[in-house]
Design a protein around this motif. Structure first.
Motif, PDB file in Angstrom:
ATOM      1  N   ILE A  27     -11.482  28.790  28.365  1.00  0.00           N
ATOM      2  CA  ILE A  27     -11.545  28.402  26.963  1.00  0.00           C
ATOM      3  C   ILE A  27     -11.700  26.890  26.763  1.00  0.00           C
ATOM      4  CG2 ILE A  27      -9.046  28.270  26.581  1.00  0.00           C
ATOM      5  CD1 ILE A  27      -9.612  29.775  23.882  1.00  0.00           C
ATOM      6  N   GLU A  28     -11.025  26.074  27.568  1.00  0.00           N
ATOM      7  CA  GLU A  28     -11.118  24.614  27.395  1.00  0.00           C
ATOM      8  C   GLU A  28     -12.516  24.089  27.718  1.00  0.00           C
ATOM      9  OE1 GLU A  28      -9.066  22.797  25.751  1.00  0.00           O
ATOM     10  OE2 GLU A  28      -7.572  24.400  25.627  1.00  0.00           O
ATOM     11  N   LYS A  29     -13.171  24.683  28.721  1.00  0.00           N
ATOM     12  CA  LYS A  29     -14.554  24.274  29.048  1.00  0.00           C
ATOM     13  C   LYS A  29     -15.494  24.642  27.900  1.00  0.00           C
ATOM     14  CE  LYS A  29     -14.352  23.372  33.718  1.00  0.00           C
ATOM     15  NZ  LYS A  29     -14.968  22.388  34.494  1.00  0.00           N
ATOM     16  N   VAL A  30     -15.318  25.830  27.334  1.00  0.00           N
ATOM     17  CA  VAL A  30     -16.159  26.269  26.218  1.00  0.00           C
ATOM     18  C   VAL A  30     -15.884  25.395  24.997  1.00  0.00           C
ATOM     19  CG1 VAL A  30     -16.852  28.213  24.757  1.00  0.00           C
ATOM     20  CG2 VAL A  30     -16.151  28.631  27.135  1.00  0.00           C
ATOM     21  N   TRP A  31     -14.618  25.081  24.752  1.00  0.00           N
ATOM     22  CA  TRP A  31     -14.243  24.229  23.625  1.00  0.00           C
ATOM     23  C   TRP A  31     -14.906  22.855  23.731  1.00  0.00           C
ATOM     24  CZ3 TRP A  31     -12.666  24.687  18.899  1.00  0.00           C
ATOM     25  CH2 TRP A  31     -12.063  23.624  18.226  1.00  0.00           C
ATOM     26  N   GLN A  66     -13.852  15.250  13.465  1.00  0.00           N
ATOM     27  CA  GLN A  66     -12.615  15.048  12.724  1.00  0.00           C
ATOM     28  C   GLN A  66     -12.762  15.628  11.328  1.00  0.00           C
ATOM     29  OE1 GLN A  66     -11.833  10.827  12.625  1.00  0.00           O
ATOM     30  NE2 GLN A  66     -10.926  10.807  14.645  1.00  0.00           N
ATOM     31  N   GLU A  67     -11.654  16.144  10.809  1.00  0.00           N
ATOM     32  CA  GLU A  67     -11.640  16.623   9.432  1.00  0.00           C
ATOM     33  C   GLU A  67     -11.958  15.473   8.490  1.00  0.00           C
ATOM     34  OE1 GLU A  67      -7.826  18.488   8.834  1.00  0.00           O
ATOM     35  OE2 GLU A  67      -8.127  19.762  10.589  1.00  0.00           O
ATOM     36  N   GLY A  68     -12.694  15.785   7.431  1.00  0.00           N
ATOM     37  CA  GLY A  68     -13.050  14.793   6.430  1.00  0.00           C
ATOM     38  C   GLY A  68     -14.359  14.076   6.705  1.00  0.00           C
ATOM     39  N   ARG A  69     -14.894  14.248   7.909  1.00  0.00           N
ATOM     40  CA  ARG A  69     -16.204  13.677   8.214  1.00  0.00           C
ATOM     41  C   ARG A  69     -17.295  14.655   7.783  1.00  0.00           C
ATOM     42  NH1 ARG A  69     -15.877  10.545  14.022  1.00  0.00           N
ATOM     43  NH2 ARG A  69     -14.555   8.863  13.259  1.00  0.00           N
ATOM     44  N   HIS A  70     -18.488  14.148   7.679  1.00  0.00           N
ATOM     45  CA  HIS A  70     -19.626  14.980   7.293  1.00  0.00           C
ATOM     46  C   HIS A  70     -20.505  15.260   8.504  1.00  0.00           C
ATOM     47  CE1 HIS A  70     -18.348  13.563   3.345  1.00  0.00           C
ATOM     48  NE2 HIS A  70     -18.968  14.629   2.872  1.00  0.00           N
ATOM     49  N   THR A  96     -13.914  20.539   7.496  1.00  0.00           N
ATOM     50  CA  THR A  96     -12.631  20.742   6.814  1.00  0.00           C
ATOM     51  C   THR A  96     -11.494  21.132   7.748  1.00  0.00           C
ATOM     52  OG1 THR A  96     -13.187  23.038   6.342  1.00  0.00           O
ATOM     53  CG2 THR A  96     -13.730  21.383   4.646  1.00  0.00           C
ATOM     54  N   ASN A  97     -11.799  21.599   8.952  1.00  0.00           N
ATOM     55  CA  ASN A  97     -10.742  22.036   9.852  1.00  0.00           C
ATOM     56  C   ASN A  97     -11.186  21.835  11.291  1.00  0.00           C
ATOM     57  OD1 ASN A  97      -9.261  24.080  11.608  1.00  0.00           O
ATOM     58  ND2 ASN A  97      -8.151  24.291   9.689  1.00  0.00           N
ATOM     59  N   VAL A  98     -10.369  21.127  12.053  1.00  0.00           N
ATOM     60  CA  VAL A  98     -10.562  20.984  13.496  1.00  0.00           C
ATOM     61  C   VAL A  98      -9.196  21.251  14.118  1.00  0.00           C
ATOM     62  CG1 VAL A  98     -11.252  19.488  15.399  1.00  0.00           C
ATOM     63  CG2 VAL A  98     -12.356  19.233  13.159  1.00  0.00           C
ATOM     64  N   ASP A  99      -9.037  22.411  14.716  1.00  0.00           N
ATOM     65  CA  ASP A  99      -7.755  22.812  15.286  1.00  0.00           C
ATOM     66  C   ASP A  99      -7.937  23.005  16.791  1.00  0.00           C
ATOM     67  OD1 ASP A  99      -5.411  24.055  16.120  1.00  0.00           O
ATOM     68  OD2 ASP A  99      -5.233  25.248  14.272  1.00  0.00           O
ATOM     69  N   HIS A 100      -7.622  21.947  17.544  1.00  0.00           N
ATOM     70  CA  HIS A 100      -7.805  21.990  18.995  1.00  0.00           C
ATOM     71  C   HIS A 100      -6.885  23.019  19.652  1.00  0.00           C
ATOM     72  CE1 HIS A 100     -10.540  18.557  19.162  1.00  0.00           C
ATOM     73  NE2 HIS A 100      -9.776  17.989  18.250  1.00  0.00           N
ATOM     74  N   ALA A 101      -5.692  23.188  19.138  1.00  0.00           N
ATOM     75  CA  ALA A 101      -4.747  24.138  19.738  1.00  0.00           C
ATOM     76  C   ALA A 101      -5.199  25.583  19.540  1.00  0.00           C
ATOM     77  CB  ALA A 101      -3.348  23.938  19.152  1.00  0.00           C
ATOM     78  N   ARG A 120     -18.229  27.985   6.957  1.00  0.00           N
ATOM     79  CA  ARG A 120     -18.593  28.379   8.328  1.00  0.00           C
ATOM     80  C   ARG A 120     -17.447  28.106   9.280  1.00  0.00           C
ATOM     81  NH1 ARG A 120     -23.396  27.801  11.946  1.00  0.00           N
ATOM     82  NH2 ARG A 120     -22.675  28.723  13.879  1.00  0.00           N
ATOM     83  N   TRP A 121     -17.046  29.118  10.028  1.00  0.00           N
ATOM     84  CA  TRP A 121     -16.031  28.993  11.073  1.00  0.00           C
ATOM     85  C   TRP A 121     -16.655  29.276  12.422  1.00  0.00           C
ATOM     86  CZ3 TRP A 121     -11.051  27.397  10.960  1.00  0.00           C
ATOM     87  CH2 TRP A 121     -10.426  27.293   9.711  1.00  0.00           C
ATOM     88  N   GLN A 122     -16.223  28.530  13.434  1.00  0.00           N
ATOM     89  CA  GLN A 122     -16.524  28.832  14.829  1.00  0.00           C
ATOM     90  C   GLN A 122     -15.179  28.826  15.554  1.00  0.00           C
ATOM     91  OE1 GLN A 122     -20.508  27.456  16.474  1.00  0.00           O
ATOM     92  NE2 GLN A 122     -19.807  25.641  15.376  1.00  0.00           N
ATOM     93  N   THR A 123     -14.912  29.879  16.315  1.00  0.00           N
ATOM     94  CA  THR A 123     -13.619  30.008  16.975  1.00  0.00           C
ATOM     95  C   THR A 123     -13.779  30.499  18.409  1.00  0.00           C
ATOM     96  OG1 THR A 123     -13.217  32.321  16.373  1.00  0.00           O
ATOM     97  CG2 THR A 123     -12.572  30.648  14.760  1.00  0.00           C
TER      98      THR A 123
END
Length: 179
Positions: A27-31, A66-70, A96-101, A120-123
Protein backbone atom coordinates in the motif's frame (compact mmCIF):
# COMPACT_ATOMS: atom_id res chain seq x y z
CA UNK A 1 -11.73 -8.88 -0.67
CA UNK A 2 -11.56 -5.85 1.59
CA UNK A 3 -14.50 -3.54 2.09
CA UNK A 4 -14.50 -0.17 0.39
CA UNK A 5 -12.34 2.68 1.66
CA UNK A 6 -14.51 5.18 -0.24
CA UNK A 7 -16.67 7.44 1.92
CA UNK A 8 -20.36 7.63 1.03
CA UNK A 9 -21.28 10.21 -1.64
CA UNK A 10 -22.00 13.62 -0.06
CA UNK A 11 -25.17 14.03 -2.14
CA UNK A 12 -27.53 12.13 -4.39
CA UNK A 13 -25.72 12.20 -7.75
CA UNK A 14 -27.04 12.52 -11.27
CA UNK A 15 -24.07 10.53 -12.50
CA UNK A 16 -21.46 8.37 -10.78
CA UNK A 17 -18.24 7.20 -12.41
CA UNK A 18 -15.62 4.96 -10.90
CA UNK A 19 -13.01 2.27 -11.29
CA UNK A 20 -10.93 -0.08 -9.19
CA UNK A 21 -8.01 -2.47 -9.48
CA UNK A 22 -6.07 -4.94 -7.38
CA UNK A 23 -2.39 -4.04 -7.39
CA UNK A 24 0.41 -6.45 -6.58
CA UNK A 25 2.39 -3.96 -4.49
CA UNK A 26 2.36 -2.83 -0.85
CA UNK A 27 0.00 0.00 0.00
CA UNK A 28 2.78 2.52 0.79
CA UNK A 29 4.43 1.99 -2.62
CA UNK A 30 1.07 2.49 -4.37
CA UNK A 31 0.34 5.55 -2.21
CA UNK A 32 3.65 7.12 -3.23
CA UNK A 33 2.66 6.79 -6.89
CA UNK A 34 -0.92 7.96 -6.30
CA UNK A 35 0.03 11.19 -4.50
CA UNK A 36 2.80 12.13 -6.96
CA UNK A 37 0.40 14.26 -8.99
CA UNK A 38 3.01 15.76 -11.37
CA UNK A 39 3.90 12.24 -12.63
CA UNK A 40 0.33 11.34 -13.66
CA UNK A 41 1.01 12.20 -17.30
CA UNK A 42 3.68 9.46 -17.38
CA UNK A 43 1.32 6.60 -16.51
CA UNK A 44 -2.28 7.81 -16.71
CA UNK A 45 -3.60 7.87 -20.30
CA UNK A 46 -6.39 10.26 -19.30
CA UNK A 47 -4.05 12.90 -17.86
CA UNK A 48 -1.81 14.85 -20.22
CA UNK A 49 -0.43 16.98 -17.39
CA UNK A 50 -1.38 17.64 -13.79
CA UNK A 51 0.00 20.52 -11.74
CA UNK A 52 -0.61 21.79 -8.23
CA UNK A 53 -1.37 25.51 -8.55
CA UNK A 54 -2.62 28.48 -6.57
CA UNK A 55 -6.14 29.95 -6.91
CA UNK A 56 -4.94 31.95 -9.96
CA UNK A 57 -3.73 28.77 -11.71
CA UNK A 58 -0.07 29.67 -11.20
CA UNK A 59 2.11 26.57 -10.57
CA UNK A 60 3.42 26.32 -7.03
CA UNK A 61 7.10 25.69 -6.33
CA UNK A 62 6.15 22.80 -4.07
CA UNK A 63 4.16 20.13 -5.86
CA UNK A 64 3.41 18.32 -2.59
CA UNK A 65 -0.23 17.40 -2.18
CA UNK A 66 -1.98 19.44 0.51
CA UNK A 67 -5.55 20.33 1.38
CA UNK A 68 -6.55 23.79 0.21
CA UNK A 69 -4.31 23.73 -2.85
CA UNK A 70 -5.68 23.66 -6.37
CA UNK A 71 -5.11 21.14 -9.11
CA UNK A 72 -4.95 22.02 -12.80
CA UNK A 73 -5.41 19.01 -15.07
CA UNK A 74 -5.07 18.76 -18.82
CA UNK A 75 -7.02 15.65 -19.81
CA UNK A 76 -7.77 13.44 -22.78
CA UNK A 77 -11.39 12.35 -23.15
CA UNK A 78 -11.36 9.58 -24.20
CA UNK A 79 -7.90 8.60 -22.86
CA UNK A 80 -4.92 8.14 -25.16
CA UNK A 81 -1.30 7.14 -24.68
CA UNK A 82 -0.31 9.27 -27.69
CA UNK A 83 1.13 12.41 -26.07
CA UNK A 84 1.32 14.21 -29.42
CA UNK A 85 -2.44 14.82 -29.13
CA UNK A 86 -3.41 18.05 -27.44
CA UNK A 87 -5.57 17.74 -24.32
CA UNK A 88 -9.31 17.82 -25.02
CA UNK A 89 -10.27 19.44 -21.73
CA UNK A 90 -8.93 21.27 -18.68
CA UNK A 91 -10.13 20.88 -15.12
CA UNK A 92 -9.47 23.23 -12.21
CA UNK A 93 -10.11 21.51 -8.87
CA UNK A 94 -9.73 22.19 -5.15
CA UNK A 95 -7.97 19.53 -3.05
CA UNK A 96 -10.17 19.04 0.03
CA UNK A 97 -8.81 15.91 1.73
CA UNK A 98 -5.38 14.30 1.95
CA UNK A 99 -5.37 11.52 4.53
CA UNK A 100 -2.03 9.71 4.50
CA UNK A 101 -3.03 7.34 7.31
CA UNK A 102 -6.27 6.22 5.64
CA UNK A 103 -4.75 6.45 2.12
CA UNK A 104 -7.47 8.74 0.76
CA UNK A 105 -7.39 11.88 -1.36
CA UNK A 106 -10.30 14.01 -2.56
CA UNK A 107 -10.86 17.03 -4.75
CA UNK A 108 -13.93 18.99 -5.81
CA UNK A 109 -14.83 20.99 -8.89
CA UNK A 110 -14.52 24.76 -8.82
CA UNK A 111 -17.49 25.38 -11.12
CA UNK A 112 -20.48 27.18 -9.64
CA UNK A 113 -22.37 24.53 -7.65
CA UNK A 114 -25.67 25.31 -9.38
CA UNK A 115 -24.05 24.34 -12.69
CA UNK A 116 -22.03 21.29 -11.71
CA UNK A 117 -20.91 19.97 -8.37
CA UNK A 118 -18.37 17.15 -8.53
CA UNK A 119 -16.51 15.25 -5.81
CA UNK A 120 -13.70 12.83 -6.69
CA UNK A 121 -12.16 10.35 -4.25
CA UNK A 122 -9.19 8.05 -4.79
CA UNK A 123 -8.49 5.51 -2.05
CA UNK A 124 -6.27 2.57 -1.25
CA UNK A 125 -6.80 -0.32 1.13
CA UNK A 126 -5.00 -3.60 1.85
CA UNK A 127 -6.51 -6.69 0.27
CA UNK A 128 -7.73 -9.00 3.05
CA UNK A 129 -5.70 -12.19 3.30
CA UNK A 130 -3.30 -11.20 0.51
CA UNK A 131 -0.16 -9.65 1.96
CA UNK A 132 1.50 -7.10 -0.28
CA UNK A 133 -1.62 -6.45 -2.41
CA UNK A 134 -3.53 -3.18 -2.53
CA UNK A 135 -7.04 -2.31 -3.65
CA UNK A 136 -7.38 1.00 -5.54
CA UNK A 137 -10.78 2.61 -5.77
CA UNK A 138 -11.89 5.82 -7.39
CA UNK A 139 -15.30 7.45 -7.63
CA UNK A 140 -16.58 10.78 -8.83
CA UNK A 141 -20.15 11.94 -8.30
CA UNK A 142 -21.80 14.80 -10.16
CA UNK A 143 -24.96 16.87 -9.78
CA UNK A 144 -26.28 20.15 -11.18
CA UNK A 145 -27.58 21.02 -14.63
CA UNK A 146 -24.16 20.61 -16.22
CA UNK A 147 -24.19 16.99 -15.06
CA UNK A 148 -26.88 16.20 -17.62
CA UNK A 149 -24.65 17.51 -20.42
CA UNK A 150 -21.80 15.43 -19.04
CA UNK A 151 -24.06 12.37 -18.82
CA UNK A 152 -25.30 12.68 -22.40
CA UNK A 153 -22.04 13.59 -24.13
CA UNK A 154 -18.96 12.74 -22.04
CA UNK A 155 -19.81 9.94 -19.61
CA UNK A 156 -18.51 7.14 -21.85
CA UNK A 157 -15.16 8.84 -22.46
CA UNK A 158 -14.82 9.79 -18.80
CA UNK A 159 -15.52 6.21 -17.72
CA UNK A 160 -12.80 5.04 -20.12
CA UNK A 161 -10.52 7.57 -18.42
CA UNK A 162 -11.32 6.23 -14.96
CA UNK A 163 -10.59 2.69 -16.17
CA UNK A 164 -7.31 3.87 -17.76
CA UNK A 165 -6.29 5.52 -14.48
CA UNK A 166 -6.92 2.32 -12.50
CA UNK A 167 -4.96 0.21 -14.97
CA UNK A 168 -2.16 2.77 -15.32
CA UNK A 169 -1.74 3.01 -11.56
CA UNK A 170 -1.60 -0.78 -11.37
CA UNK A 171 1.13 -0.95 -14.04
CA UNK A 172 3.16 1.90 -12.56
CA UNK A 173 2.98 0.74 -8.92
CA UNK A 174 3.80 -2.88 -9.81
CA UNK A 175 6.74 -1.67 -11.90
CA UNK A 176 8.01 0.55 -9.07
CA UNK A 177 7.56 -2.32 -6.59
CA UNK A 178 9.68 -4.69 -8.69
CA UNK A 179 12.61 -2.27 -8.98
Amino acid sequence: MSETNLPPPPFSPIITLGASSIIDAPIEKVWDVLVDFPSYGEWNDMVHAQTIVDEHKKPLDSQILQEGRHLLMEVHIPPTSDRSHKPTSHAFELITNVDHAAHRVCWVSTYPRWFIEAVRWQTLSPVDGEEGKTKYESREVFRGIGSWILRWFLAGGLQQGFDACAQGLKRRAEQVHQT
